[in-house]
Design a protein around this motif. Structure first.
Motif, PDB file in Angstrom:
ATOM      1  N   THR A 182      45.086  49.399  87.737  1.00  0.00           N
ATOM      2  CA  THR A 182      43.658  49.111  87.751  1.00  0.00           C
ATOM      3  C   THR A 182      43.120  49.251  86.343  1.00  0.00           C
ATOM      4  O   THR A 182      43.535  50.135  85.592  1.00  0.00           O
ATOM      5  CB  THR A 182      42.904  50.064  88.702  1.00  0.00           C
ATOM      6  OG1 THR A 182      43.148  51.425  88.298  1.00  0.00           O
ATOM      7  CG2 THR A 182      43.369  49.876  90.129  1.00  0.00           C
ATOM      8  N   ASP A 240      37.125  47.073  86.729  1.00  0.00           N
ATOM      9  CA  ASP A 240      36.981  46.564  88.093  1.00  0.00           C
ATOM     10  C   ASP A 240      38.098  45.602  88.474  1.00  0.00           C
ATOM     11  O   ASP A 240      38.059  44.971  89.530  1.00  0.00           O
ATOM     12  CB  ASP A 240      35.617  45.874  88.260  1.00  0.00           C
ATOM     13  CG  ASP A 240      35.439  44.693  87.298  1.00  0.00           C
ATOM     14  OD1 ASP A 240      36.329  44.477  86.444  1.00  0.00           O
ATOM     15  OD2 ASP A 240      34.412  44.000  87.404  1.00  0.00           O
ATOM     16  N   CYS A 250      42.193  44.568  89.261  1.00  0.00           N
ATOM     17  CA  CYS A 250      43.400  45.108  89.867  1.00  0.00           C
ATOM     18  C   CYS A 250      44.539  44.123  89.622  1.00  0.00           C
ATOM     19  O   CYS A 250      44.390  42.924  89.887  1.00  0.00           O
ATOM     20  CB  CYS A 250      43.197  45.321  91.365  1.00  0.00           C
ATOM     21  SG  CYS A 250      44.629  46.022  92.210  1.00  0.00           S
ATOM     22  N   ASP A 307      45.309  41.730  97.251  1.00  0.00           N
ATOM     23  CA  ASP A 307      44.692  41.572  98.566  1.00  0.00           C
ATOM     24  C   ASP A 307      45.305  40.439  99.390  1.00  0.00           C
ATOM     25  O   ASP A 307      44.758  40.045 100.430  1.00  0.00           O
ATOM     26  CB  ASP A 307      43.188  41.345  98.416  1.00  0.00           C
ATOM     27  CG  ASP A 307      42.853  40.155  97.522  1.00  0.00           C
ATOM     28  OD1 ASP A 307      43.800  39.512  97.021  1.00  0.00           O
ATOM     29  OD2 ASP A 307      41.654  39.872  97.318  1.00  0.00           O
ATOM     30  N   GLU A 355      40.817  57.455  93.395  1.00  0.00           N
ATOM     31  CA  GLU A 355      40.349  56.172  92.860  1.00  0.00           C
ATOM     32  C   GLU A 355      41.182  55.015  93.415  1.00  0.00           C
ATOM     33  O   GLU A 355      40.637  53.960  93.748  1.00  0.00           O
ATOM     34  CB  GLU A 355      40.432  56.191  91.332  1.00  0.00           C
ATOM     35  CG  GLU A 355      39.488  57.189  90.680  1.00  0.00           C
ATOM     36  CD  GLU A 355      39.786  57.376  89.194  1.00  0.00           C
ATOM     37  OE1 GLU A 355      39.003  58.061  88.521  1.00  0.00           O
ATOM     38  OE2 GLU A 355      40.818  56.841  88.718  1.00  0.00           O
ATOM     39  N   ARG A 360      40.452  51.751  96.621  1.00  0.00           N
ATOM     40  CA  ARG A 360      40.743  50.311  96.526  1.00  0.00           C
ATOM     41  C   ARG A 360      41.860  49.904  97.491  1.00  0.00           C
ATOM     42  O   ARG A 360      42.483  48.877  97.324  1.00  0.00           O
ATOM     43  CB  ARG A 360      41.155  49.963  95.099  1.00  0.00           C
ATOM     44  CG  ARG A 360      40.075  50.241  94.060  1.00  0.00           C
ATOM     45  CD  ARG A 360      40.473  49.657  92.731  1.00  0.00           C
ATOM     46  NE  ARG A 360      39.474  49.902  91.714  1.00  0.00           N
ATOM     47  CZ  ARG A 360      39.368  49.218  90.583  1.00  0.00           C
ATOM     48  NH1 ARG A 360      40.212  48.229  90.338  1.00  0.00           N
ATOM     49  NH2 ARG A 360      38.455  49.493  89.696  1.00  0.00           N
ATOM     50  N   ASN A 361      42.118  50.762  98.457  1.00  0.00           N
ATOM     51  CA  ASN A 361      43.157  50.500  99.455  1.00  0.00           C
ATOM     52  C   ASN A 361      44.551  50.493  98.826  1.00  0.00           C
ATOM     53  O   ASN A 361      45.439  49.774  99.277  1.00  0.00           O
ATOM     54  CB  ASN A 361      42.897  49.179 100.191  1.00  0.00           C
ATOM     55  CG  ASN A 361      43.706  49.065 101.473  1.00  0.00           C
ATOM     56  OD1 ASN A 361      43.961  50.071 102.146  1.00  0.00           O
ATOM     57  ND2 ASN A 361      44.138  47.859 101.808  1.00  0.00           N
TER      58      ASN A 361
END
Length: 260
Positions: free
Chosen positions: A24, A27, A29, A49, A140, A144-145
């Motif tokens: 990361t 903002d 990833c 994702d 953290e 963000r999963n």
């Protein structure tokens, strides 16, 4: 993603057919999926994702690795006066403890490399982070999963992967040259120094400032006040494509210290 992570996952999670390294930066990833095969390791950029990726992570067929940033961890060599490997391993934590700005008992600590120096004495490479900082980093990531199975130390991961992708040629000046691997991110800059294939030190930088880097390079001089050896620069990270920034920095380095 480093080969050491793949080896650790193969040992500890043999059912995982691949590994995803996640980073990361602000903002953003970034994710890279690495698979082992008969021809070695292969890697590809993936979207974190992506539902297909998340599916294999949930089923355990792919494990997740991340890293403690350099600014929240310490990586350093610890020298011992001992020549016996077993005794040296036992005293390394105590010798490290007196060098830290906080108590070792408050930290997560590993010695990923223990070796004999040319004179015979043993030294160990310590990777250290306060447990509170590790918990904050994991928090953290999980926000963000991202739930990593393996947490590497950022600079060590950069160094080992740099050697894998840009090997040091045996013989000649390569083994003596100072190698500077610089990670340029949107929110952080990290410089890792080594001589040939040997890790020396790692530094979290305040941007890419020539004066700060020159001080760090001069610390590697053979003699006080001497000129640093030739530097092999390696640029990585999401901002490494900004050639104007890098070229401007190299001009500043050359202007302030022509030897570098």
């Amino acid at each position: 993603m480093t080969t050491s992570i793949i080896q650790a996952l193969t040992r500890d999670r043999p059912w995982a057919g691949s590994c995803v390294g996640v980073d990361t930066d602000g903002d953003r990833c970034y994710a890279v999926r690495v698979r082992g095969g008969p021809l070695g390791l292969t890697s590809e950029r993936v979207a974190w994702d992506d539902p297909a990726l998340q599916s294999v992570i949930v089923t355990g067929r792919t494990a997740v690795a991340a890293a403690m940033p350099q600014c929240a961890s310490i990586i350093r060599w610890v020298d011992t006066p001992l020549t016996g490997m077993g005794k040296a391993r036992r005293v390394l934590p105590s010798l490290l403890d007196i060098q830290l700005p906080f108590k070792l008992e408050e930290c997560a600590c590993e010695f990923p490399r223990v070796e004999r120096k040319p004179g015979g004495h043993v030294r160990g490479l310590a990777a250290v982070a306060r447990v509170s900082d590790v918990a904050q980093r994991l928090g953290e990531l999980r926000a963000r999963n991202i739930d990593p199975f393996f947490l590497d130390q950022e600079s060590l991961a950069l160094w080992t992967q740099g050697l894998a992708e840009w090997p040091v040629h045996s013989g000649g000046a390569g083994l003596q040259s100072l190698r500077a691997l610089v990670y340029l991110g949107a929110s952080r800059t990290v410089m890792v120094l080594g001589r040939g294939s040997v890790f020396i030190s790692a530094h979290s930088l305040h941007g890419l400032r020539a004066d700060q880097v020159i001080r760090l390079l001069r610390a590697q001089c053979e003699e006080p006040g001497g000129a640093p050896p030739p530097v092999d620069w390696l640029w990585v990270g999401p901002e490494a494509a900004q050639r104007e920034t890098i070229d401007s920095f190299l001009r500043d380095i050359g202007g302030k210290d022509p030897v570098v």
